[in-house]
Enzyme design. Structure first.
Site, mmCIF file in Angstrom:
data_model
loop_
_atom_site.group_PDB
_atom_site.id
_atom_site.type_symbol
_atom_site.label_atom_id
_atom_site.label_comp_id
_atom_site.label_asym_id
_atom_site.label_seq_id
_atom_site.Cartn_x
_atom_site.Cartn_y
_atom_site.Cartn_z
ATOM 1 N N ARG A 80 -39.341 -2.149 -30.236
ATOM 2 C CA ARG A 80 -40.536 -1.299 -30.254
ATOM 3 C C ARG A 80 -40.296 -0.006 -29.486
ATOM 4 O O ARG A 80 -40.777 1.060 -29.886
ATOM 5 C CB ARG A 80 -41.736 -2.052 -29.676
ATOM 6 C CG ARG A 80 -43.056 -1.312 -29.854
ATOM 7 C CD ARG A 80 -44.258 -2.174 -29.519
ATOM 8 N NE ARG A 80 -44.263 -2.558 -28.111
ATOM 9 C CZ ARG A 80 -45.180 -3.369 -27.561
ATOM 10 N NH1 ARG A 80 -46.146 -3.880 -28.320
ATOM 11 N NH2 ARG A 80 -45.134 -3.676 -26.293
ATOM 12 N N LYS A 177 -46.084 3.441 -28.372
ATOM 13 C CA LYS A 177 -46.393 3.069 -26.986
ATOM 14 C C LYS A 177 -45.967 4.233 -26.086
ATOM 15 O O LYS A 177 -44.926 4.211 -25.436
ATOM 16 C CB LYS A 177 -45.684 1.773 -26.600
ATOM 17 C CG LYS A 177 -46.305 1.091 -25.385
ATOM 18 C CD LYS A 177 -45.780 -0.326 -25.234
ATOM 19 C CE LYS A 177 -46.332 -1.023 -23.998
ATOM 20 N NZ LYS A 177 -47.773 -1.258 -24.078
ATOM 21 N N GLU A 210 -58.289 -2.861 -30.341
ATOM 22 C CA GLU A 210 -57.572 -3.476 -29.224
ATOM 23 C C GLU A 210 -58.234 -3.094 -27.924
ATOM 24 O O GLU A 210 -59.090 -2.206 -27.865
ATOM 25 C CB GLU A 210 -56.112 -3.013 -29.224
ATOM 26 C CG GLU A 210 -55.955 -1.503 -29.102
ATOM 27 C CD GLU A 210 -54.525 -1.036 -29.303
ATOM 28 O OE1 GLU A 210 -53.598 -1.822 -29.068
ATOM 29 O OE2 GLU A 210 -54.343 0.144 -29.685
#
Length: 326
Positions: A80, A177, A210
């Site tokens: 990721r 992220k 989220e």
């Protein structure tokens, strides 16, 4: 503040070394490519003010943990990290094998087999505009801290969640992220102000997203384990691993289905169980959502199963690359 001294280098180092705060006891070690090594004194775990990660949020990161001397889900986190780097056109300043070696050596310097690892890749120092070309080059920072402790009653009695007024990130940014976490910060502040444990974002169609740093999932009345679609939220490593482990419950016909879906606020309120998923706490049962009780208002049997399965998976952790101490 009445007198502002112009400090010498020696005075700066002296003053930094004297700045000791209680929370720093949880800071174990930090690798800095800017320093070219590892420091274990929290006072010197610093980043240049002109690093674009500081003044523009121009950087990416991952957080994962070491359990009993083994790093959990390391490759997934690094996968990721690489996807985020590609999305923001940022070159990680070392190979994956070199990065893993740095992580392991920094953990060892921290001297604790159970710890939290944060890996930051910044655009690097140089100038104060938004131009990436100003930077002299990407930097790597690896920070090792103690694992946070959560109240036992969060597991035994459950947590409360409410929907957030902070808009969801656009899909493109939701999947990265990055170190630009202002919306996440405001969501956490909103939770504190409302007296709940977490908030979750909601899109314009009433679908939930989220939390500030957590994924959410529901067990429906017809025994499906559903999570919000990952084209709208960050693909959490904990929740995706839980979805894989939960396939065993599908095979044994305890669950009927596991997958992504549009999960509306009404679906959450009608659910048998609601859970939050995150790297540091693993799984938490949600017993109140928007002030309304979920199920019977107590942690349910699927929460118990999920937590047990996930923690057993951490113990079984087979990947050779995760071994820090042998």
């Amino acid at each position: 503040m009445n007198q502002l001294d112009v400090l010498t280098k020696e005075e700066v180092f002296k003053r930094i070394g004297e700045r000791i705060f209680p929370y720093q006891k949880n800071y174990l070690a930090m690798f800095s490519s800017w320093y070219g090594g590892i420091v274990t004194d929290p006072a010197f775990m610093l980043i240049p003010i002109d690093d674009h990660m500081v003044h523009r949020g121009d950087g990416i990161f991952e957080a994962f943990k070491c359990v009993d001397g083994k790093i959990y889900l390391l490759d997934r986190h690094l996968d990721r990290l690489e996807r985020s780097a590609k999305a923001v056109k940022l070159d990680i300043p070392c190979s994956r094998s070199e990065l893993i070696d740095v992580v392991k050596r920094t953990i060892i310097a921290g001297k604790e087999k159970n710890c939290l690892i944060r890996v930051f890749v910044s655009r690097g120092p140089g100038g104060f505009t938004t131009k990436p070309s100003e930077s002299i080059g990407a930097q790597l920072y690896v920070v090792i801290t103690r694992l946070p402790e959560y109240p036992e009653d969060w597991y035994s009695a459950g947590v409360s969640v409410k929907t957030s007024s902070i808009p969801m990130k656009p899909s493109y940014f939701a999947g990265i992220k990055s170190c630009n976490y202002l919306p996440n910060v405001l969501m956490s502040a909103e939770a504190e102000e409302a007296g709940v444990n977490y908030t979750v974002a909601v899109d314009e169609h009433g679908n939930i997203g989220e939390g500030p740093t957590e994924n959410i999932g529901v067990i429906t009345a017809d025994y499906a384990f559903l999570v919000p679609r990952f084209d709208k939220v960050l693909r959490g490593t904990t929740v995706t691993r839980m979805m894989e482990l939960a396939q065993e419950l599908v095979k044994s016909k305890v669950l009927g289905y596991v997958g992504e879906a549009d999960v509306r606020v009404e679906d959450v309120l009608r659910a048998q169980e609601v859970m939050m998923f995150g790297t540091t706490f693993d799984v938490l049962p949600v017993v109140f959502f928007n002030g309304r009780r979920i199920g019977n208002g107590q942690p349910g049997p699927f929460f118990t199963k999920f937590l047990k399965m996930l923690r057993q998976d951490m113990k079984d952790n087979p990947a050779v690359t995760t071994e820090v101490w042998t």
